[in-house]
Structure formats: structure tokens, C-alpha cells
Design an enzyme around this catalytic site. Sequence first.
Site, PDB file in Angstrom:
ATOM      1  N   GLU A  82      -1.309   4.274   3.026  1.00 29.70           N
ATOM      2  CA  GLU A  82      -2.483   3.797   2.298  1.00 29.70           C
ATOM      3  C   GLU A  82      -3.758   4.484   2.757  1.00 29.70           C
ATOM      4  O   GLU A  82      -4.633   4.773   1.962  1.00 29.70           O
ATOM      5  CB  GLU A  82      -2.612   2.282   2.445  1.00 29.70           C
ATOM      6  CG  GLU A  82      -3.689   1.644   1.587  1.00 29.70           C
ATOM      7  CD  GLU A  82      -3.357   1.627   0.112  1.00 29.70           C
ATOM      8  OE1 GLU A  82      -4.189   1.176  -0.686  1.00 29.70           O
ATOM      9  OE2 GLU A  82      -2.245   2.071  -0.272  1.00 29.70           O
ATOM     10  N   GLU A  86       0.328   7.270  -7.798  1.00 29.82           N
ATOM     11  CA  GLU A  86      -0.662   8.323  -8.044  1.00 29.82           C
ATOM     12  C   GLU A  86      -0.154   9.739  -7.763  1.00 29.82           C
ATOM     13  O   GLU A  86      -0.480  10.683  -8.506  1.00 29.82           O
ATOM     14  CB  GLU A  86      -1.931   8.043  -7.219  1.00 29.82           C
ATOM     15  CG  GLU A  86      -2.810   6.945  -7.778  1.00 29.82           C
ATOM     16  CD  GLU A  86      -2.264   5.542  -7.520  1.00 29.82           C
ATOM     17  OE1 GLU A  86      -2.713   4.581  -8.166  1.00 29.82           O
ATOM     18  OE2 GLU A  86      -1.375   5.411  -6.639  1.00 29.82           O
ATOM     19  N   GLU A 102      -7.974  -6.158 -12.804  1.00 33.91           N
ATOM     20  CA  GLU A 102      -6.515  -6.106 -12.740  1.00 33.91           C
ATOM     21  C   GLU A 102      -5.885  -6.694 -13.994  1.00 33.91           C
ATOM     22  O   GLU A 102      -4.915  -6.145 -14.536  1.00 33.91           O
ATOM     23  CB  GLU A 102      -6.010  -6.849 -11.500  1.00 33.91           C
ATOM     24  CG  GLU A 102      -6.413  -6.231 -10.176  1.00 33.91           C
ATOM     25  CD  GLU A 102      -5.665  -4.942  -9.872  1.00 33.91           C
ATOM     26  OE1 GLU A 102      -4.757  -4.572 -10.648  1.00 33.91           O
ATOM     27  OE2 GLU A 102      -5.994  -4.297  -8.855  1.00 33.91           O
ATOM     28  N   ASP A 135     -12.266   4.906  -8.030  1.00 32.07           N
ATOM     29  CA  ASP A 135     -11.385   5.910  -8.622  1.00 32.07           C
ATOM     30  C   ASP A 135     -11.322   5.890 -10.150  1.00 32.07           C
ATOM     31  O   ASP A 135     -11.580   6.895 -10.820  1.00 32.07           O
ATOM     32  CB  ASP A 135      -9.977   5.782  -8.032  1.00 32.07           C
ATOM     33  CG  ASP A 135      -9.438   4.348  -8.068  1.00 32.07           C
ATOM     34  OD1 ASP A 135     -10.184   3.425  -8.424  1.00 32.07           O
ATOM     35  OD2 ASP A 135      -8.257   4.164  -7.737  1.00 32.07           O
TER      36      ASP A 135
END
Length: 572
Positions: free
Chosen positions: A371, A392, A138, A278
Site C-alpha cells: 500500500e 491499478e 464510494e 487520484d
Amino acid sequence: MLPREFIVAWILVFLMIFPNIFNPCTCQLEPPWAAKKRHVMKEKVRKMFYHAYDNYMTHAFPHDELKPLTKSFTDSLSELGNLRLEHLPQDYNGSALTLIESLSSLVIMGNSTEFERAVLWLSQNIAFNVDARVNLFECNIRVLGGLVSAHILATDSTNRLVHGAYKNQLLILAEDLGKRFLPAFNTPTGLPYAWINLKYGVMVDETTETSTSGCGSLILEMGALSRLTGDPTYEYVAIRALRKLWSMRSSLNLLGTTLDVVTGDWIEYSAGIGAGVDSFYEYLFKAHILFGKEEFWRMFHSAYLAVQKYFRHGPWYHEADMRTGKATYWQLTSLQAFWPGLQVLVGDIAAANSSHREFFHVWEKFGVLPERYLLDHQMLHPTEKYYPLRPELAESTFYLYQATKDSWYLKVGESIVNSLNLYTKVEGGFASVKDVTTMQLEDHQHSFFLAETCKYLYLLFDDSFLVDRNYIFTTEGHPLPVLGDWHDRLPESYISTNWSFTQSEKQGRRASAMSLQVCPANDNQQVESACHITDARADHRCFTDEECGVDSTTCRRRSCSMAGYCGLWLLV
């Protein structure tokens, strides 16, 4: 006169990002109303961004993120990925995370004055010598990526965004942060710890568990840092970790979700394209574009085909055991919505459109994208019913509109904007949705809402920032330029004397567009996907397996039946 390598690199990315530009049959001419609609929607998105940004600057700055319901702040850098909220620092007062994340969005929206003010403030006030345990992944995509991208924008002579006072301060900050990452890579495997203390390094008894994304999605930011500083260390450790991770793939070219960085053993064997994995796929391909390494392309090619073979079910992608390919979880996760955007870069437009429409259908059903949605039961996950303002779907909508110019995607973008304003806008900013069934809100405005969600929606309606420029976007939406002198070696298939028609003449066995590294639309009209290889005969008759191609949907090789017809007979 531009160097030849730069021109070739420009052609490479132009064809990847706009794969159908030379194929008018796949595009729709923009209707007369679209230009006016784009202008109106652009201004709506601009107002959204500044409503979020101004409230952050008023109520939360210089802390990390805004709490819009209470008009307060959270110093969340040490909380990202820290679900149990363990080892939180006592004296940490924030690193202006949301401001760092907003820098490139300010540039894209044309606000050079605020960009310059922000850059100079960060240059004078931010330091990373703090006792804070942060998530490496992150912190890399949000802070390091934000600083590196902003430095490039600040030093772009064509933009003149910062006048006089800028002396590479953001790059100096980025390099200091990068050095603080390096102790995380001191493991027997070279795979980095998921957590690092910015002041003291790896803590005693630190967890050795990490995710595939966590150790396989560092190459863009750290590679760019190496190219900018001349220090190869950052790129080296990121590539070493990526190579080790790739060596751990199964015989099916699948990777699991979590692993141990000390032993190199897998912890979670279930694989997919959603959370935990991902950006691994995304960075393989984007690293190939950014740095020109064929190694990244070979990894991505194998991984992409494996995804199509073992995860795809119609327009959806389920999860499967990396060892057997057997389905494990039939579920949609909101992070999977990035996949159509990645497929646009590959040139797999039909597959991208198919999945994107299903994601948008779920968005329309609930008003936002939950989610987690259980595909086998057609119901929400009982506990993961939230929507944290994720970008996204907007990202994939932007890419698909760029590739097709189909005005339907403008309507999708308008629907997303209207839903965000209707359900998540409050007086103090934009709040996350805690439960999509009740639209109960949560007191958190994530920094990626400004870094990505607003940015991709703005670019959907106004892409003037990209005109005559070559950028790829990191997984956090930070633009990095594609430069010829960053390429170690240009891919052979994009050198003008070796384009697809030249390769196919020399190639004995037929190959897919993806193998040839060309877009399907530029190959021939019969090709339906990037992995598709047509049968040798139009009537699908055959004498041997060699006369059969590869299925366009599953990417599995077809075989010749005893009756003399090509098909997926081995799956029956």
C-alpha cells in the site's frame, strides 16, 4: 448511416486510446507464442473471476462482500471509507454490492445468462431506502456506476443480453440512489459532504471534511445518469462541485488532499496523485472524452502540467505542498499505479512506461504491491504493508499493451495472475494480504477485485469486448459508451477541417502536442512527451527565450543562457 458527430467522436477516442497505432516504430510485432499465451492466460483469469464470484454467491450473497477465510460475509457498504467504523446501521442486510460490481465483468467474459439472472434479481429485490450512512464517493463509483453501466449494457440492442423482462429497472434504481445523494450537495460552497444517510440525508453534526477525490470524482456517473434520465440536476451538482474545487487550486495549479465543504478551506495542503486525489485527475480527462466539454480539457491540461512540474522525479511522483511546490512526502502508494494508464490516454507513452516499470519492479520485489513504500528510505511503510487486491497496476498494464502491443506487458500480466493465485487464493475466494513481508492474509475479498482486477487482466489477454465499440472505464472499472449525442460540443481540434497540421499552420507560437490535443507520436518523431516542445534549432543555440522549448520530463519552459544555449538554467 452513422451521424457525423458519432464518427468524429469515435476517431477522437480511437486516437486517444491507441495513440501509436499509426506509428509502427513504437510497437513490437506480436511473437508467434503470444496468441497461444493470451488464450491460456485468459482462461486462467476467467477461473479466478468465477472462483471469487461463485464463493461470493454461495457464502455472502446478497450481503455486500465476501469474507473468504471464514466463508462468511460483511455488509460493508456503510464501512467503505469509514475507518473508525462509526454510525454503523443496525438493520442493514446488504445491497448485493459485489453482484452489482460484477455485472459488467460478466458481460465482458461473455456470460449473458448470469448477467440476465443478476439483473432481474436486482430489479426485484434491491431498494435504497435504508438507514445506512454511506461514503458518497464510494457509493457513487461502486453502486451508482455499476447500475448505470449495467443498464446501458442491458439495453444495448447489439448485445441482446436481457430478453423481454427488462423495463429499465436498473436505471430506476440508479435514479432513486442519485436522488438520495442530492442532499449532500446542500452546502454553502456546493461541495458535497463525504457522508450521506440513504434514508435521512445529511446527519446532524456530520463531519464537514472531505477529500479532493470525494468531491471532484462524481461527474462520470452522475453526468451519465442525467443523460439517461433527462434530468440535468445530477450533472449540474457534480459540475458545480468540480468548478468550485478547481477555483480553490493554488497559483501553481495544485490542489491539496482534504478540505472543508462548508468553509471551502483546505485542511491538508500536501498534494499528489495518490490517495485522496487520484481519481480527480482521471475524471477531468475522461469527462472530456465522455461529454466533449472543453472546460474539462482546460482543467486537465493545466493540472497535468502542474503534476509533471512539481511531483515528478524521474519515473516516480512524490507529494508536494500545493502552495510552494516543495516536496513533502517521498513515497509510493499503490493507488498511484493508475497514473501510467491515464498517461496512455493522453498519449504520453514513454512517461507511462517508465513509471509502470518501476511499479512492477516493486511488485516483483514483494510478490504484490504494498500500500505504501517509502522512496527516500527504500523501505516499506511501517504500518501500511497490506495489499487489498488492488487493480491499478493491472489497469495500467492493459492500457500500455493496447497502446504498444509490446508482448512484455503480457508477461507482466502473467506475473500478476500467478502472484494472485499463489499468495491470495484460498478455498473460499481471494483474500487480501495483511502484510506483504509475511503474506499473512486478511479475511476480506473487496468487490473491486471482480469489478476491476479480474476485468483488466481479462481484457489484457482478450479485448474482443472492445472491438468496434467505444468505451471509457470509470475509476471502478465500469464501462460507459462514448456517444456523439452525449457531447455538448465536439472539440474543435478533432473536426476534420481543423486537425493538428491545420492548427500548426495558423499558430504563430509553437505549441505542445497536448496543447494541440494530438498524440505526441502523431506530431513528429522528435517529440518525447505530451508537453514537450523542441527548441527551435537542433543544436539548441538561441538568441532569445522564445527560441527555447519546454522540457519533455518536467514540462518546464527552457530559457536562453548568456552563452546562447537553451536549457533549464532558471532551476540551477
